[in-house]
Design an enzyme around this catalytic site. Structure first.
Site, PDB file in Angstrom:
ATOM      1  N   HIS A 138       0.850  -1.198   0.000  1.00 28.92           N
ATOM      2  CA  HIS A 138       0.000   0.000   0.000  1.00 28.92           C
ATOM      3  C   HIS A 138       0.884   1.246   0.000  1.00 28.92           C
ATOM      4  CE1 HIS A 138      -3.452   2.517   0.719  1.00 28.92           C
ATOM      5  NE2 HIS A 138      -2.840   3.069   1.746  1.00 28.92           N
ATOM      6  N   ASP A 146       0.915   5.147  -0.187  1.00 22.49           N
ATOM      7  CA  ASP A 146       0.175   6.414  -0.140  1.00 22.49           C
ATOM      8  C   ASP A 146       0.899   7.465  -0.971  1.00 22.49           C
ATOM      9  OD1 ASP A 146      -1.964   5.805   1.762  1.00 22.49           O
ATOM     10  OD2 ASP A 146      -0.337   5.549   3.208  1.00 22.49           O
ATOM     11  N   ASP A 152      -7.830   1.257   2.049  1.00 20.92           N
ATOM     12  CA  ASP A 152      -7.519   2.251   3.080  1.00 20.92           C
ATOM     13  C   ASP A 152      -8.442   3.458   3.156  1.00 20.92           C
ATOM     14  OD1 ASP A 152      -6.008   2.893   5.308  1.00 20.92           O
ATOM     15  OD2 ASP A 152      -4.531   4.059   4.191  1.00 20.92           O
ATOM     16  N   ASP A 210       1.554  -1.288   4.467  1.00 21.04           N
ATOM     17  CA  ASP A 210       2.004  -0.014   3.925  1.00 21.04           C
ATOM     18  C   ASP A 210       3.471  -0.106   3.486  1.00 21.04           C
ATOM     19  OD1 ASP A 210      -0.456   0.707   4.778  1.00 21.04           O
ATOM     20  OD2 ASP A 210       0.192   2.260   6.187  1.00 21.04           O
ATOM     21  N   HIS A 232      -6.553   9.418  -0.351  1.00 21.08           N
ATOM     22  CA  HIS A 232      -7.246   9.360   0.935  1.00 21.08           C
ATOM     23  C   HIS A 232      -6.472   9.935   2.120  1.00 21.08           C
ATOM     24  CE1 HIS A 232      -5.194   5.433   0.442  1.00 21.08           C
ATOM     25  NE2 HIS A 232      -4.848   5.643   1.687  1.00 21.08           N
TER      26      HIS A 232
END
Ligand SMILES: [Zn+2]
Length: 1147
Positions: free
Chosen positions: A167, A169, A281, A418, A562
């Site tokens: 994941h 971000d 998420d 993550d 997000h």
């Protein structure tokens, strides 16, 4: 009386249209005769005569067709009017309902049709049912003990897909570039190597923003390897969005923008289209997102962050997999297969099965000696010959337990977290140890499990195969997954408002992007037509502008992440996003300025592009990423200054345009007709009680055709010739001092001090408190009176040291609840009255609040404009709220929108804590009873709640000193001077809401749609340079008339040239959204636009005189293989609530 007048106007309008059309037909007929036909032509051969006759017949036929269409349109208009009339008399409901159903516009029919097909799970009902008591579930703390016999898989073995993921971000604790540099590029580089080592290994990747950046960095050899991995099914690109978007605050325009940006990239560079969605998420999930995914061609999706009580309930019912259906859809058209992950998180401890202490032992990145460990204190062990049996059976037990929560024996387990798989050793640890376990399963058929690495598509293909073999169907579900709670009373409703400055900037950029996309596309089309050879104008920087547009699309797309629009990133990351948005805005302004410049020049040869000295300049200027926009004062003289106004909406509108000038008197005229327009001069406020003596606000009423550029001339006028606003100032209990040399200022005296302040226009009247200036009551012209009080309140947070407190994500208000905002001294109240608008401004210490009435005839005059400028930088752990208190008997229900795309019913639930009753609002919310509806339309995303009948409140800003333990590691204290803007609309209403299994499907009224459109897409003003002698300008009018009221031109987006990267192609994405609307309030007078009682529309008619050379219906992200073949028929079906995408070439 009024109705009679409305009918006269309508019939008059219809007559005019008919006469004009007949005239045009006659003209065409004459045109059909050869001009100046000469008698000697008579000697033509009989064959030529015949062919001419044939041509004539063809033309006549064409004219007849047009005529028929015209008659149909007229009939429709009359029918429509009849419909409103009969509907209003309220007598036909029983006797003639079948007929009225047939004659009802489709937009307002959708809710009705829903009635008959409300099967499946409705989330609102689930909320009614559940106690939300949060008992301790044992190993699976938020769940229950899962049991099985062991023989469940004898007939059908357990089929396990372990899906590796990382994941990433695009910005959170580090900036996008920071993460890319430190982690993401290494993850992707290792991926190529490690997947290549063993064809059984798999991986999924979601964020195309990162993937495309990495792609630019790698060589052709590596690219070829990536393509091979994709082709072999080892690497799957899931969702394919630019980011994993937030689903609460994002508007559907931006959700689609980021999806299109990602999908277009994937098609161009990898030639693929994603089929499975992956959203593990985002903090809650919206059906608007599923609608877009389905429309983009995806058929499956995975979601994760859902309220723990809902997860538990769904696990018990075996409904964690379902067909997610739109609330308003009576068919299965919008269904998408959705898999909800059952446990707390998407990390390894919470995905292999219900017991995190065991699952953590199978996260081989946490082997002893590494940087991460298991908080349950039992570390993983490397798999060896000695422990394999014990390890495999321990894991199998978790898989089997998890499998009991699903209807099929196919099991999805994910393997990642993550920013995982950075180092190559981590790849080895995970893949090698798991492969040993899988091999062990393989060697032991008595365990009845087939396990392997997989992608989402592998999993869903197996799932669908097993379901259809077993004849099992998944249940359908309607509703949304807000407001998310991950544990206890920790509801994630704080982020609906966190960093509101940037939430507002997001929407400003969004409307600027849409306006620029449309104007740029129209400019290229006009240019191609201009020379007649399809070439663009040499001096126009079409390619550079396309790249500016692309950069802006990607900045807006990135911000939908997000942790971006949510306001949940670290301060420096927020600044990084802010700067990207700011630069995007500047880029768009350049494209807007030079596109408009070319379009309005009468003599196109005078066009000259000079980036340093643009011919047009924006009236509103952004000076920094963290400052509100400012207007540049315009120096006036006897020489006219040209002001160019772009109307980015598809509707003809009457708008008030305000600019700042250096003169107290100004004359505004339409440049084309020289007709003067109504205007007003108001004060510019240097301080709450101090007027500027150098700058003044000039406001005028602009009549703006759809998508048009209109030119106005502004000149200095003789002293005293321009109407000025008159002011009343008051500070309760004190003397309000105000010197003014230019404006008439009066003070409240005697009994006036206690008399409500009154403002009115021809549609409505409002009363405000003389003490605070805040709204108290509304009266419509129809006689409807409604108490609507505005209040401001504070929420604090819990105060005891060991208590969890509000932060960027969470809203955890103090036990005392809300506190009425009570300033130490009464506010300065300013009332201004003028011919163009009147308003009341209350200047409090923490905010300036204005309620304004425009003196306009059309729908713009029917709603109140509310604006706030908030500054809470002096506060400690506080949130500021604006509340409306009305006597609408709304019970415990209200409605809020999801992503500006649809309305969702909400109900206040006493059994839930206060913070659980706050919901996201992107553009609208309303309260209603059987006789009235009160709509609050919003130009930015915020949290909204209705805590008592008749009440509606929005959270304006929040300043929170501490972290709320979701990994961010800081509070939100970077507050800024923050603006928010609304329209408040009160409407008469007839008929009750339609009940659908306890939930009712409702839509905005037609008027609310129009008001929202105007609010979210304000006109854009540009000023022509005064340095040079002005060339002759002319208005640009691309459309002959407004689009039907319920059809929204979502975008007209130039696509990239597939042959030449970074250049515009001739193809344009035409995106239309047909809105559903509520028919229980009929606008009076009827709006200027029409709507159809049919779902079929003719695109050529809609956009006339614009013409399309080719039209191909396509998927929502315009992937080429979704295209339907081109057809000659320009009639196309637009269903209410649906978005349709077309790949078109403008002629
Ligand atoms: Zn994330």
């Amino acid at each position: 009386m009024k109705r009679g007048r409305g009918l006269t106007v309508l019939v008059g309008g219809v007559f005019c249209v008919a006469v004009i059309s007949l005239y045009r037909m006659l003209e065409l007929m004459q045109g059909a005769e050869p001009q100046g036909a000469e008698p000697q032509r008579r000697s033509d051969t009989p064959g030529q005569d015949l062919s001419r006759l044939q041509q004539k017949i063809d033309r006549l036929e064409g004219l007849l067709r047009n005529n028929n269409r015209l008659v149909a349109t007229l009939r429709e208009a009359v029918l429509q009017h009849k419909l409103w009339r009969t509907g209003r008399s309220g007598t036909n409901s029983s006797s003639d309902s079948a007929h009225s159903q047939a004659g009802t516009p489709p937009g307002c029919r959708v809710a009705e049709e829903m009635k008959d097909s409300a099967d499946g799970i409705q989330l609102l009902n689930v909320y009614d049912l559940l106690p939300f008591d949060n008992p301790d579930g044992g190993a699976w703390k938020q769940g229950f003990e899962i049991s099985y016999h062991g023989n469940e898989w004898e007939e059908q073995p357990l089929e396990l897909f372990l899906v590796p993921h990382s994941h990433n971000d695009p910005g959170w604790l580090k900036t996008f570039d920071g993460y890319y540099h430190d982690q993401t590029q290494h993850i992707l580089n290792n991926m190529v190597v490690k997947l290549n080592e063993d064809s059984r290994r798999k991986m999924i990747w979601a964020e195309i923003s990162y993937f495309s950046k990495w792609w630019n960095d790698i060589d052709e050899q590596k690219r070829a390897m990536v393509k091979r991995l994709v082709k072999a099914g080892q690497l799957e690109l899931v969702t394919g969005g630019w980011v994993m978007a937030d689903e609460a605050n994002s508007h559907y325009f931006a959700l689609l923008d980021q999806l299109m940006e990602g999908h277009q990239w994937l098609q161009t560079h990898l030639g693929i289209k994603p089929s499975s969605g992956w959203a593990v998420d985002p903090f809650g999930h919206s059906p608007s997102m599923t609608y877009l995914l389905k429309g983009a061609g995806l058929s499956n999706m995975v979601i994760q962050r859902v309220h723990y009580t809902i997860k538990k309930h769904f696990a018990r019912q075996q409904t964690l997999e379902f067909l997610w259906r739109q609330n308003w859809d009576s068919s299965s058209r919008s269904d998408i297969t959705c898999h909800m992950m059952p446990f707390y998180s998407y990390d390894v401890p919470h995905t292999c099965g219900p017991n995190p202490a065991i699952c953590c032992q199978f996260d081989f990145h946490r082997l002893p000696g590494g940087r991460v460990f298991c908080p349950w204190r039992i570390p993983p062990q490397p798999i060896t010959e000695h422990n394999i049996k014990e390890r495999a059976l321990l894991l199998l037990d978790q898989y089997r337990q998890k499998s009991r929560l699903f209807r099929s024996p196919v099991l999805l387990v994910t393997l990642g977290d993550d920013f995982r798989y950075v180092e190559s050793s981590e790849w080895d640890a995970q893949f090698n140890n798991y492969q040993k376990i899988f091999d062990y399963f393989e060697q032991h058929p008595e365990l009845h499990i087939k396990a392997r690495f997989g992608t989402l598509s592998d999993y869903f293909a197996a799932l669908h195969r097993r379901l259809s073999a077993a004849g099992t169907t998944l249940p359908t579900l309607r509703g949304d997954f807000f407001t998310y709670a991950d544990r206890d009373d920790h509801y994630w409703s704080g982020y609906f408002t966190s960093r509101p400055f940037y939430k507002r900037l997001d929407r400003t950029l969004e409307s600027t992007l849409r306006a620029t996309e449309i104007l740029y596309s129209l400019t290229l089309a006009e240019m191609r037509r201009f020379h007649g050879d399809g070439h663009l104008v040499a001096d126009f920087p079409a390619r550079e502008h396309f790249q500016r547009l692309t950069a802006a699309r990607q900045s807006l797309a990135l911000f939908q992440h997000h942790d971006a629009v949510t306001g949940t990133a670290r301060d420096p990351v927020v600044v990084d996003y802010g700067i990207k948005l700011f630069h995007a805005m500047l880029n768009l302004h350049q494209v807007l300025q030079s596109s408009a410049h070319w379009l309005i020049l009468l003599d196109k040869n005078q066009y000259h592009y000079d980036q340093s000295q643009p011919f047009l300049k924006m009236d509103e200027v952004f000076s920094a990423h963290d400052a509100l926009p400012q207007r540049t004062p315009l120096m006036l003289s006897e020489e006219p200054r040209s002001l160019i106004v772009f109307n980015p909406t598809e509707q003809h509108r009457s708008s008030v345009i305000s600019i700042i000038v250096d003169s107290l008197d100004a004359h505004v005229a339409d440049a084309e007709t020289a007709q003067p327009v109504a205007s007003q001069i108001s004060a510019v406020w240097a301080e709450p009680s101090k007027m500027s003596t150098k700058a003044f606000q000039l406001s005028f009423i602009a009549d703006l055709p759809p998508l048009a550029l209109t030119v106005y001339h502004v000149t200095k006028a003789p002293a005293g010739s321009t109407p000025r606003a008159r002011y009343t100032v008051h500070r309760h209990g004190k003397l309000a001092t105000m010197q003014s040399e230019h404006f008439q200022v009066s003070h409240l005296q005697g009994s006036e001090v206690n008399t409500p302040l009154l403002l009115s226009n021809k549609h409505l009247r409002l009363w405000s408190s003389p003490e605070t200036g805040l709204l108290q009551k509304l009266l419509l012209q129809t006689g409807l009176v409604q108490q609507v009080q505005i209040q401001f309140l504070w929420y604090g947070t819990r105060t005891r040291a060991n208590q969890d407190k509000s932060g960027a994500y969470l809203f955890l208000p103090g036990e005392e609840g809300e506190q009425l905002y009570s300033p130490s001294e009464p506010p300065l109240v300013r009332v201004s009255r003028g011919p163009v608008f009147s308003d009341i401004t209350s200047c409090f210490q923490h905010f300036t609040h204005t309620v304004r009435l425009y003196h306009l005839d059309g729908h713009a005059g029917k709603s109140l404009e509310i604006s706030n400028v908030v500054d809470i930088r002096s506060e400690y752990n506080r949130e500021l709220v604006m509340r409306l208190i009305s006597n609408v008997a709304s019970s415990n229900r209200f409605y809020s929108d999801l992503n500006g795309f649809q309305m969702q019913q909400r109900q206040f639930l006493k059994k839930l804590p206060l913070q659980a009753n706050f919901y996201p609002m992107s553009s609208a919310s309303f309260l209603q009873d059987s006789s009235s509806r009160l709509s609050l339309l919003s130009a930015q995303s915020q949290a909204v709640a209705s805590l008592r009948p008749g009440e509606l409140e929005v959270v304006l800003d929040r300043r929170l000193q501490q972290d709320d333990n979701r990994g961010l590691g800081q509070g939100v204290t970077d507050n800024k001077l923050t603006a928010s803007l609304y329209n408040l609309l009160l409407e008469d209403r007839r008929g009750g809401a339609k009940e659908v299994g306890g939930a009712s499907v409702e839509h905005l009224s037609m008027l609310a749609h129009l008001a929202s459109l105007s609010l979210c897409h304000p006109p854009i003003s540009m000023v022509a340079s005064s340095d040079t002698k002005l060339p002759k300008l002319r208005p640009f009018l691309p459309l002959g008339s407004s689009l039907p009221c319920d059809i929204h031109l979502l975008n007209l987006r130039t696509l990239e040239n597939p042959q030449e990267a970074g250049s515009p192609s001739q193809e344009v994405a035409l995106l239309l959204h047909r809105k559903g609307f509520d028919c229980s309030s009929a606008p009076d007078p009827l709006p200027l636009c029409t709507w159809s009682v049919h779902e079929e529309v003719n695109l050529d008619d809609l956009f006339s005189p614009l013409r399309f050379r080719s039209v191909r219906r396509s998927g929502l992200t315009l992937l080429r293989d979704h295209d339907e073949p081109e057809s000659d028929r320009r009639f196309t079906r637009l269903r209410p609530m649906e978005i349709e995408a077309f790949r078109v070439e403008l002629d």
